[in-house]
Design a protein around this motif. Structure first.
Motif, PDB file in Angstrom:
ATOM      1  N   ALA A 171       5.014 -23.305 -13.784  1.00 29.44           N
ATOM      2  CA  ALA A 171       5.763 -23.567 -15.014  1.00 29.44           C
ATOM      3  C   ALA A 171       6.216 -22.264 -15.665  1.00 29.44           C
ATOM      4  O   ALA A 171       7.318 -22.184 -16.193  1.00 29.44           O
ATOM      5  N   ALA A 172       5.364 -21.244 -15.630  1.00 32.16           N
ATOM      6  CA  ALA A 172       5.704 -19.989 -16.307  1.00 32.16           C
ATOM      7  C   ALA A 172       6.460 -19.031 -15.390  1.00 32.16           C
ATOM      8  O   ALA A 172       6.815 -17.935 -15.808  1.00 32.16           O
ATOM      9  N   ARG A 173       6.735 -19.429 -14.168  1.00 33.87           N
ATOM     10  CA  ARG A 173       7.424 -18.597 -13.166  1.00 33.87           C
ATOM     11  C   ARG A 173       6.707 -17.265 -12.949  1.00 33.87           C
ATOM     12  O   ARG A 173       7.316 -16.194 -13.039  1.00 33.87           O
ATOM     13  N   THR A 174       5.418 -17.325 -12.716  1.00 32.60           N
ATOM     14  CA  THR A 174       4.673 -16.091 -12.491  1.00 32.60           C
ATOM     15  C   THR A 174       3.985 -16.142 -11.135  1.00 32.60           C
ATOM     16  O   THR A 174       3.790 -17.214 -10.570  1.00 32.60           O
ATOM     17  N   VAL A 175       3.632 -14.984 -10.620  1.00 27.22           N
ATOM     18  CA  VAL A 175       2.803 -14.892  -9.420  1.00 27.22           C
ATOM     19  C   VAL A 175       1.710 -13.860  -9.688  1.00 27.22           C
ATOM     20  O   VAL A 175       1.880 -12.974 -10.525  1.00 27.22           O
ATOM     21  N   VAL A 176       0.596 -13.993  -8.989  1.00 32.75           N
ATOM     22  CA  VAL A 176      -0.469 -12.998  -9.095  1.00 32.75           C
ATOM     23  C   VAL A 176      -0.423 -12.144  -7.833  1.00 32.75           C
ATOM     24  O   VAL A 176      -0.432 -12.673  -6.722  1.00 32.75           O
ATOM     25  N   ILE A 177      -0.320 -10.841  -8.015  1.00 32.40           N
ATOM     26  CA  ILE A 177      -0.217  -9.948  -6.861  1.00 32.40           C
ATOM     27  C   ILE A 177      -1.404  -8.995  -6.825  1.00 32.40           C
ATOM     28  O   ILE A 177      -2.072  -8.766  -7.825  1.00 32.40           O
ATOM     29  N   THR A 178      -1.637  -8.462  -5.641  1.00 25.76           N
ATOM     30  CA  THR A 178      -2.644  -7.421  -5.465  1.00 25.76           C
ATOM     31  C   THR A 178      -1.964  -6.080  -5.605  1.00 25.76           C
ATOM     32  O   THR A 178      -0.944  -5.842  -4.976  1.00 25.76           O
ATOM     33  N   GLU A 179      -2.533  -5.240  -6.417  1.00 27.17           N
ATOM     34  CA  GLU A 179      -1.948  -3.910  -6.588  1.00 27.17           C
ATOM     35  C   GLU A 179      -2.869  -2.892  -5.950  1.00 27.17           C
ATOM     36  O   GLU A 179      -4.060  -2.891  -6.202  1.00 27.17           O
ATOM     37  N   ARG A 180      -2.294  -2.029  -5.130  1.00 30.10           N
ATOM     38  CA  ARG A 180      -3.117  -0.960  -4.590  1.00 30.10           C
ATOM     39  C   ARG A 180      -2.518   0.354  -5.053  1.00 30.10           C
ATOM     40  O   ARG A 180      -1.309   0.476  -5.176  1.00 30.10           O
ATOM     41  N   SER A 181      -3.387   1.312  -5.285  1.00 30.25           N
ATOM     42  CA  SER A 181      -2.832   2.617  -5.593  1.00 30.25           C
ATOM     43  C   SER A 181      -2.443   3.250  -4.264  1.00 30.25           C
ATOM     44  O   SER A 181      -3.213   3.242  -3.315  1.00 30.25           O
ATOM     45  N   VAL A 182      -1.237   3.715  -4.195  1.00 32.28           N
ATOM     46  CA  VAL A 182      -0.712   4.231  -2.939  1.00 32.28           C
ATOM     47  C   VAL A 182      -0.408   5.718  -3.133  1.00 32.28           C
ATOM     48  O   VAL A 182       0.129   6.123  -4.143  1.00 32.28           O
ATOM     49  N   ILE A 183      -0.785   6.529  -2.154  1.00 32.75           N
ATOM     50  CA  ILE A 183      -0.437   7.942  -2.230  1.00 32.75           C
ATOM     51  C   ILE A 183       0.501   8.287  -1.084  1.00 32.75           C
ATOM     52  O   ILE A 183       0.539   7.590  -0.068  1.00 32.75           O
ATOM     53  N   LEU A 184       1.248   9.344  -1.285  1.00 36.87           N
ATOM     54  CA  LEU A 184       2.172   9.793  -0.251  1.00 36.87           C
ATOM     55  C   LEU A 184       1.377  10.195   0.989  1.00 36.87           C
ATOM     56  O   LEU A 184       0.468  11.011   0.911  1.00 36.87           O
ATOM     57  N   PRO A 185       1.698   9.599   2.164  1.00 30.75           N
ATOM     58  CA  PRO A 185       0.937   9.941   3.366  1.00 30.75           C
ATOM     59  C   PRO A 185       1.118  11.421   3.739  1.00 30.75           C
ATOM     60  O   PRO A 185       2.204  11.981   3.599  1.00 30.75           O
ATOM     61  N   ARG A 186       0.029  12.025   4.175  1.00 36.40           N
ATOM     62  CA  ARG A 186       0.088  13.435   4.564  1.00 36.40           C
ATOM     63  C   ARG A 186       0.514  13.540   6.020  1.00 36.40           C
ATOM     64  O   ARG A 186       0.431  12.577   6.773  1.00 36.40           O
ATOM     65  N   GLU A 187       0.914  14.724   6.411  1.00 39.01           N
ATOM     66  CA  GLU A 187       1.226  14.948   7.817  1.00 39.01           C
ATOM     67  C   GLU A 187      -0.058  14.813   8.617  1.00 39.01           C
ATOM     68  O   GLU A 187      -1.091  15.366   8.243  1.00 39.01           O
ATOM     69  N   PRO A 188      -0.022  14.048   9.699  1.00 44.20           N
ATOM     70  CA  PRO A 188      -1.266  13.758  10.413  1.00 44.20           C
ATOM     71  C   PRO A 188      -1.815  14.965  11.164  1.00 44.20           C
ATOM     72  O   PRO A 188      -3.002  15.086  11.380  1.00 44.20           O
ATOM     73  N   ILE A 189      -0.961  15.868  11.588  1.00 39.87           N
ATOM     74  CA  ILE A 189      -1.407  16.980  12.424  1.00 39.87           C
ATOM     75  C   ILE A 189      -0.681  18.243  11.995  1.00 39.87           C
ATOM     76  O   ILE A 189       0.381  18.168  11.376  1.00 39.87           O
ATOM     77  N   ILE A 190      -1.266  19.355  12.283  1.00 41.01           N
ATOM     78  CA  ILE A 190      -0.589  20.601  11.950  1.00 41.01           C
ATOM     79  C   ILE A 190       0.389  20.904  13.086  1.00 41.01           C
ATOM     80  O   ILE A 190       0.007  21.284  14.196  1.00 41.01           O
ATOM     81  N   LEU A 191       1.659  20.668  12.765  1.00 42.88           N
ATOM     82  CA  LEU A 191       2.659  20.688  13.832  1.00 42.88           C
ATOM     83  C   LEU A 191       2.818  22.054  14.479  1.00 42.88           C
ATOM     84  O   LEU A 191       3.071  22.170  15.672  1.00 42.88           O
TER      85      LEU A 191
END
Lengths: 312, 325
Positions: free
Chosen positions: A182-202
């Protein structure tokens, strides 16, 4: 949690009424993914909150409400003894009313769709269109709690079984209870997201020499898959990680017609994958600088055509 | 450009945007400098574009999740609802609510017929045959009601009044807790095809009518009526109004028109809840009158006059407020 569910594309604008949906291949899947298209023509992905986390959040909120009630009772008993017992009992009843009917409205209205329990579980209520919860929607979805909570147990303290709510959640595609619909709402999961780091030292990794590989060029999404795998390699145990990487490395070596040290592929598959990644990381740059494939040397042109799929 | 260069080049912009979102979330909308608004809107579109780029090139879910998170936070900040203002609350109570009620007048009429109709019927029946009352109301509550409104003996007046005065705050609190709660659940249960609302309206109508009929014949009629007339204006009307809100939701589910039932509920839901909140506000007023004015030791004639005036106020408010705007 999303790994448990197969993800398919969905669109929030259509109004089908089932959490189960049909994908391109005709198989029906259940998904927690919610996609919302913004006015900027960008599709945003949200993760819907399932019943389990929502129950947990509800119980936390219930305990918080009980705690508040106990705290205010102690306060009012002290006041009542010293000043007026009737006035403090009246205040207690008003407070109980506010706690039963106003706690959720107050919290969700004030903290942008979060209550204390929802905050603890990382949940948030938003409008179906993706923008923050509006005041009237917060009021509506929380007054209709009364209907969702049926059959209600101990309704005096505002605790319900949520039979109606659960049925509604399982019947709607976005896991909405009646108040949400009725209220046009949804419940979502929020995760704190960080910028992915470089996986290896290129810089420390040698690209594979050109003489040892054939003309196959892995497509960009393949390279990012390697990158993500390397980035998450600490999640797996050493043996398991190498086992998985070995499968990929073996078939990749075949595609590349790799003529170098077999030992590298078999003993150090992760290192091999990292070297493949570094090799084509720079290759990609070269390729995109050249706009016309005609001007490329025949060998490179062949590679280019293979990546674009004209030569299969 | 490959992924690595892309990330290196864009990362400062993303960090900057994140700081900006956090900053704008903290301060009120009116205080945001125009420079920030411009910058925000430009960056928001840039980052939307970055997200589309990452998606189309398949540069990995982690980067995509990060940008998705950034854009959704930006989206939330950009399309946020304006903060509520006291002026809007007053506007709703002085004109928005009565206008909404008049726009849906037939739901109100239906709720009134259900509530006042059943109440009047049971009042008439019980007044003619008071012994039927215990079919509706438990014996213990009947005797309680009889005692409460019993004919005063001479000299009792002053003694009882002191105790009553003490209890007024308690009773006002109880009326808020009980009556407003009943009205709100009467509204909320309307979403179950209106069945809950119709039940609550009929139940309360019959019950209140029976109490009235019983007390008028078995106890002091003047004492009861002078007590009830003051807050009855707000209280009884508000119950009908709450029922109206529930009926609006129930009716839209039963008769959705050229829409699906859920769409119809989505469209009517907000209007219905505004009616429900209007009823709750009226009931809080009623509880204050009931707690502090109705039991006051004032001649019955004065109470009748004030009570009639209050009925006039309620009717005028619902019929006229907000017209011609």
């Amino acid at each position: 949690m999303s790994e448990l569910f197969l993800q398919t594309r969905t669109s929030s604008s259509s109004d089908r009424v089932s959490a189960a949906r049909t994908d391109e291949r005709g198989s029906t899947t259940v998904s927690l993914a919610l996609q919302i298209e913004t006015p900027e023509n960008v599709v945003l992905n949200y993760q819907l909150a399932g019943p389990a986390v929502r129950i947990t959040a509800y119980i936390i909120d219930f305990l918080v409400r009980c705690g508040l009630l106990v705290a205010i009772s102690i306060f009012l008993i002290v006041v009542g003894i010293s000043i007026s017992p009737y006035a403090s009992m009246g205040a207690f009843l008003v407070f109980m009313f506010l706690l039963n009917w106003g706690y959720y409205i107050f919290c969700e209205g004030l903290f942008r769709g979060k209550t204390i329990g929802k905050h603890a579980m990382g949940l948030r209520v938003i409008q179906e269109q993706g923008y923050p919860l509006t005041f009237w929607s917060a009021v509506l979805r929380n007054l209709l709690r009364e209907a969702d909570a049926l059959p209600g147990l101990f309704t005096g303290v505002g605790f319900g079984v949520y039979g109606v709510g659960f049925c509604s959640m399982f019947l709607t595609r976005n896991l909405q209870r009646v108040g949400d619909i009725a209220a046009r709402t949804v419940v979502i999961t929020e995760r704190s997201v960080i910028l992915p780091r470089e996986p290896i030292i290129l810089e420390k990794i040698q690209p594979l020499p050109h003489t040892e590989i054939g003309s196959y060029v892995p497509p960009p999404h393949f390279l990012s898959m390697i990158e993500q795998f390397l980035g998450r390699r600490f999640v797996l145990t050493h043996g398991r990680g190498h086992g998985l990487a070995g499968i990929l490395a073996g078939s990749l070596a075949k595609r590349l017609e790799f003529r170098g040290d077999r030992n590298l592929v078999e003993q150090y598959p992760m290192a091999f994958l990292a070297r493949v990644y570094v090799t084509f990381l720079h290759y990609q740059e070269d390729k995109e600088d050249e706009e016309h494939p005609d001007r490329l040397s025949p060998g490179i042109r062949r590679r280019h055509l293979m990546t674009t799929g004209e030569l299969a | 450009m490959n992924k690595r260069q892309f990330v290196q080049q864009r990362e400062p912009v993303w960090q900057h945007f994140q700081r900006l979102v956090r900053k704008l979330g903290r301060i009120s909308v009116r205080k945001i400098p125009s420079r920030d608004v411009n910058e925000y809107s430009r960056l928001f579109r840039e980052i939307s574009n970055d997200l589309a780029t990452v998606r189309s090139r398949g540069w990995g879910t982690e980067l995509e999740n990060y940008l998705n998170h950034l854009v959704s936070r930006g989206h939330g900040t950009f399309y946020t609802a304006p903060p509520g203002q006291l002026r809007e609350v007053l506007g709703f109570l002085t004109s928005g609510f009565p206008r909404l009620l008049r726009a849906n007048i037939w739901y109100f009429v239906t709720a009134c017929v259900l509530f006042f109709g059943s109440g009047a019927m049971s009042w008439i029946v019980i007044q003619n045959e008071p012994e039927l009352a215990n079919r509706i109301i438990p014996e213990s509550q009947l005797s309680g009601a009889k005692q409460m409104y019993a004919k005063r003996k001479p000299g009792e007046e002053s003694g009882q009044n002191g105790g009553f005065g003490e209890q007024r705050t308690l009773m006002a609190g109880f009326y808020i807790y009980n009556n407003v709660g009943i009205a709100l659940s009467c509204f909320a249960r309307g979403v179950l095809l209106g069945v809950g609302t119709v039940y609550t309206l009929l139940f309360n109508g019959i019950y209140i009518g029976a109490v009235a009929g019983y007390v008028v014949t078995q106890a002091d009629a003047e004492r009861f009526l002078s007590f009830v007339i003051g807050h009855g204006s707000f209280e009884l009307t508000a119950i009908a109004v709450a029922g109206m809100g529930g009926l609006m939701m129930g009716a839209t589910l039963l008769h959705p028109g050229p829409r699906t039932r859920l769409q119809a509920l989505r469209e009517r839901g907000i209007d219905a809840v505004k009616i429900g909140i209007g009823a709750a506000v009226m009931l809080v007023i009623a509880a204050l009158i009931e707690g502090f004015w109705s039991p006051a030791n004032i001649p019955a004639v004065v109470k009748y006059i004030v009570g009639t005036l209050l009925w006039g106020v309620v009717i005028l408010y619902l019929a006229v407020a907000g017209r011609g705007q």
